[in-house]
Design an enzyme around this catalytic site. Structure first.
Site, PDB file in Angstrom:
ATOM      1  N   GLN A 104       1.046  -1.239  -0.042  1.00  0.00           N
ATOM      2  CA  GLN A 104       0.255   0.040  -0.078  1.00  0.00           C
ATOM      3  C   GLN A 104       1.098   1.472  -0.057  1.00  0.00           C
ATOM      4  O   GLN A 104       0.593   2.860  -0.266  1.00  0.00           O
ATOM      5  CB  GLN A 104      -1.038   0.120   1.256  1.00  0.00           C
ATOM      6  CG  GLN A 104      -1.804  -1.306   0.935  1.00  0.00           C
ATOM      7  CD  GLN A 104      -2.194  -1.086   2.343  1.00  0.00           C
ATOM      8  OE1 GLN A 104      -3.430  -0.466   3.046  1.00  0.00           O
ATOM      9  NE2 GLN A 104      -1.568  -2.006   3.416  1.00  0.00           N
ATOM     10  N   VAL A 106       3.374   3.982  -1.296  1.00  0.00           N
ATOM     11  CA  VAL A 106       3.857   4.904  -2.565  1.00  0.00           C
ATOM     12  C   VAL A 106       5.529   5.385  -2.551  1.00  0.00           C
ATOM     13  O   VAL A 106       5.634   5.994  -3.052  1.00  0.00           O
ATOM     14  CB  VAL A 106       2.703   6.027  -1.871  1.00  0.00           C
ATOM     15  CG1 VAL A 106       1.214   5.715  -2.332  1.00  0.00           C
ATOM     16  CG2 VAL A 106       3.385   6.848  -1.060  1.00  0.00           C
ATOM     17  N   HIS A 122      -2.128   1.728  -4.379  1.00  0.00           N
ATOM     18  CA  HIS A 122      -2.054   3.115  -4.189  1.00  0.00           C
ATOM     19  C   HIS A 122      -1.381   3.942  -4.884  1.00  0.00           C
ATOM     20  O   HIS A 122      -0.958   5.335  -4.648  1.00  0.00           O
ATOM     21  CB  HIS A 122      -2.001   3.246  -2.335  1.00  0.00           C
ATOM     22  CG  HIS A 122      -2.923   2.439  -2.098  1.00  0.00           C
ATOM     23  ND1 HIS A 122      -2.644   2.511  -0.323  1.00  0.00           N
ATOM     24  CD2 HIS A 122      -3.955   1.970  -2.031  1.00  0.00           C
ATOM     25  CE1 HIS A 122      -4.576   1.608  -0.207  1.00  0.00           C
ATOM     26  NE2 HIS A 122      -4.591   1.154  -1.417  1.00  0.00           N
ATOM     27  N   CYS A 130      -1.990  14.257 -14.825  1.00  0.00           N
ATOM     28  CA  CYS A 130      -2.664  15.308 -15.015  1.00  0.00           C
ATOM     29  C   CYS A 130      -4.390  15.112 -14.174  1.00  0.00           C
ATOM     30  O   CYS A 130      -4.832  13.186 -14.808  1.00  0.00           O
ATOM     31  CB  CYS A 130      -2.492  15.763 -16.356  1.00  0.00           C
ATOM     32  SG  CYS A 130      -4.094  16.926 -16.943  1.00  0.00           S
ATOM     33  N   CYS A 133      -6.005  14.828 -18.236  1.00  0.00           N
ATOM     34  CA  CYS A 133      -6.016  14.774 -19.892  1.00  0.00           C
ATOM     35  C   CYS A 133      -5.411  13.022 -18.909  1.00  0.00           C
ATOM     36  O   CYS A 133      -5.159  11.799 -20.131  1.00  0.00           O
ATOM     37  CB  CYS A 133      -5.673  15.228 -20.684  1.00  0.00           C
ATOM     38  SG  CYS A 133      -3.763  15.731 -20.589  1.00  0.00           S
ATOM     39  N   CYS A 153      -1.695  20.756 -20.520  1.00  0.00           N
ATOM     40  CA  CYS A 153      -3.184  21.011 -21.193  1.00  0.00           C
ATOM     41  C   CYS A 153      -3.564  22.401 -20.486  1.00  0.00           C
ATOM     42  O   CYS A 153      -4.893  22.580 -20.406  1.00  0.00           O
ATOM     43  CB  CYS A 153      -3.885  19.527 -21.294  1.00  0.00           C
ATOM     44  SG  CYS A 153      -4.378  18.683 -19.617  1.00  0.00           S
ATOM     45  N   THR A 191       0.822  -3.263   8.603  1.00  0.00           N
ATOM     46  CA  THR A 191      -0.947  -2.551   8.438  1.00  0.00           C
ATOM     47  C   THR A 191      -1.629  -2.354   9.486  1.00  0.00           C
ATOM     48  O   THR A 191      -2.173  -3.588  10.186  1.00  0.00           O
ATOM     49  CB  THR A 191      -1.048  -2.474   6.926  1.00  0.00           C
ATOM     50  OG1 THR A 191      -2.354  -2.098   6.587  1.00  0.00           O
ATOM     51  CG2 THR A 191      -1.663  -4.236   7.020  1.00  0.00           C
ATOM     52  N   GLU A 218       2.073  -3.435  17.225  1.00  0.00           N
ATOM     53  CA  GLU A 218       0.317  -3.734  18.319  1.00  0.00           C
ATOM     54  C   GLU A 218      -0.330  -4.081  17.021  1.00  0.00           C
ATOM     55  O   GLU A 218      -0.439  -5.040  16.311  1.00  0.00           O
ATOM     56  CB  GLU A 218      -0.022  -2.382  18.523  1.00  0.00           C
ATOM     57  CG  GLU A 218      -0.321  -1.663  17.415  1.00  0.00           C
ATOM     58  CD  GLU A 218      -0.612  -0.197  17.822  1.00  0.00           C
ATOM     59  OE1 GLU A 218      -0.502   0.263  18.602  1.00  0.00           O
ATOM     60  OE2 GLU A 218      -2.169   0.327  17.079  1.00  0.00           O
TER      61      GLU A 218
END
Ligand code: BJW
Ligand code: ZN
Length: 250
Positions: A104, A106, A122, A130, A133, A153, A191, A218
């Protein structure tokens, strides 16, 4: 001094005999590299909850604030290294015929550590896209001072990550479900198990007969569903697990 972790005979025997392993990682695996987790004591940024910033409406109503958060995190991530938990997962991968690392995160640290078969559910924080577009910009520059980054654009660029209410990338999601359904052993590492659909993978794996293991500092909402839980930092647990697997069977 890292504590000595005990693993059950069942887990070690499984890991020495099975062919298919799948792993889900969350922010906790990067915590020992210095990346703050989303939730919990140190999880807040300027008093904002992740749910308040990681969504498209928040971005459109205050793009500067959301960009400020991402730039802060980009700066932080670009200065850090994978930790022993990431490296141990990279070492585990070639031991199996099939090994799927579903993350998950990034931050790109699994790739930096040498893992190969990674599904980034993710997205990746270093890429811009963008809002109109869809053009992906490899230039990682966020806004400079008050200037917001724009696509050719004319529309705003955003980080190429998945926010709340948005669909996950189709290919990654399908492959992640396939891996959860077909694996023999499934690890849920670092997680909180709160964010869907990732949080359902350990349960899917269990329903399909996998031996399911959680590694976390935990208890989480997933803990009671696990076959085995190890409550210690993943940067300590994973290297010790790999070492045990490499030892001659005792
Ligand atoms: C350690 C440690 C150490 C610390 N060692 N451990 C079904 C039911 C209810 C809601 C939904 C549902 N399906 C979908 C939803 C809505 C929503 C959702 O799940 N909401 C919940 C809050 C309830 N999900 C979505 O919107 C998803 N999209 C989707 O499902 O699309 C289809 C759809 C669309 C519209 C309507 C309905 C369906 C998208 C979710 C996107 C999440 N995005 C973020 C931001 C990504 C970009 C960015 O990084 O900025 O992803 S939010 C944030 O949470 C980030 C994380 O990847 C994600 C998970 O967090 P994680 O990794 O678990 O971190 P923490 O901080 O929560 O936990 C860290 C853990 O580590 C803790 O347990 C610590 O104890 C532990 N730890 N040190 C080991 N050393
Ligand atoms: Zn554009």
């Amino acid at each position: 001094m890292p504590q000595n972790i005990q693993f059950t005979r069942t887990l070690l025997d499984h890991l020495r005999s099975v062919e298919k392993v799948a792993v889900l990682t969350g922010a906790g695996i990067s915590a020992e590299s210095g990346v703050p987790t989303f939730r919990g004591e140190n999880g807040l940024w300027k008093k904002y909850r992740p749910e308040e910033l990681a969504n498209f409406d928040a971005f459109m109503s205050n793009p500067s604030l959301v960009w400020e958060w991402y730039n802060y995190r980009r700066d932080l991530i670009s200065g850090i290294q994978p930790n022993p938990g990431h490296y141990a997962l990279a070492e585990l991968e070639p031991m199996y015929r099939s090994f799927t690392l579903i993350t998950q995160n990034v931050d790109g640290l699994h790739r930096l550590a040498g893992s190969k078969h990674i599904l980034e559910l993710h997205g990746n924080i270093m890429i811009n896209r963008c809002i109109s577009c869809g053009t992906v910009a490899s230039d990682v520059q966020g806004p400079q001072d008050t200037d917001l980054p724009h696509c050719e654009c004319g529309e705003l660029l955003r980080p190429d990550v998945v926010w709340f209410g948005e669909s996950l990338p189709e290919r990654e999601l399908r492959l992640a479900f396939d891996a959860a359904e077909s694996c023999d052993v499934f690890f849920s590492i670092g997680t909180s198990g709160i964010v869907q659909p990732a949080a359902s993978f350990p349960l899917v794996a269990k329903q399909n007969g996998a031996y399911v293991v959680e590694i976390n500092v935990e208890e989480t909402v997933l803990s009671s569903h696990m076959d085995e839980t190890v409550f210690a930092p993943s940067g300590e647990v994973m290297p010790q697990l790999v070492r045990r697997l490499n030892e001659v069977r005792d």
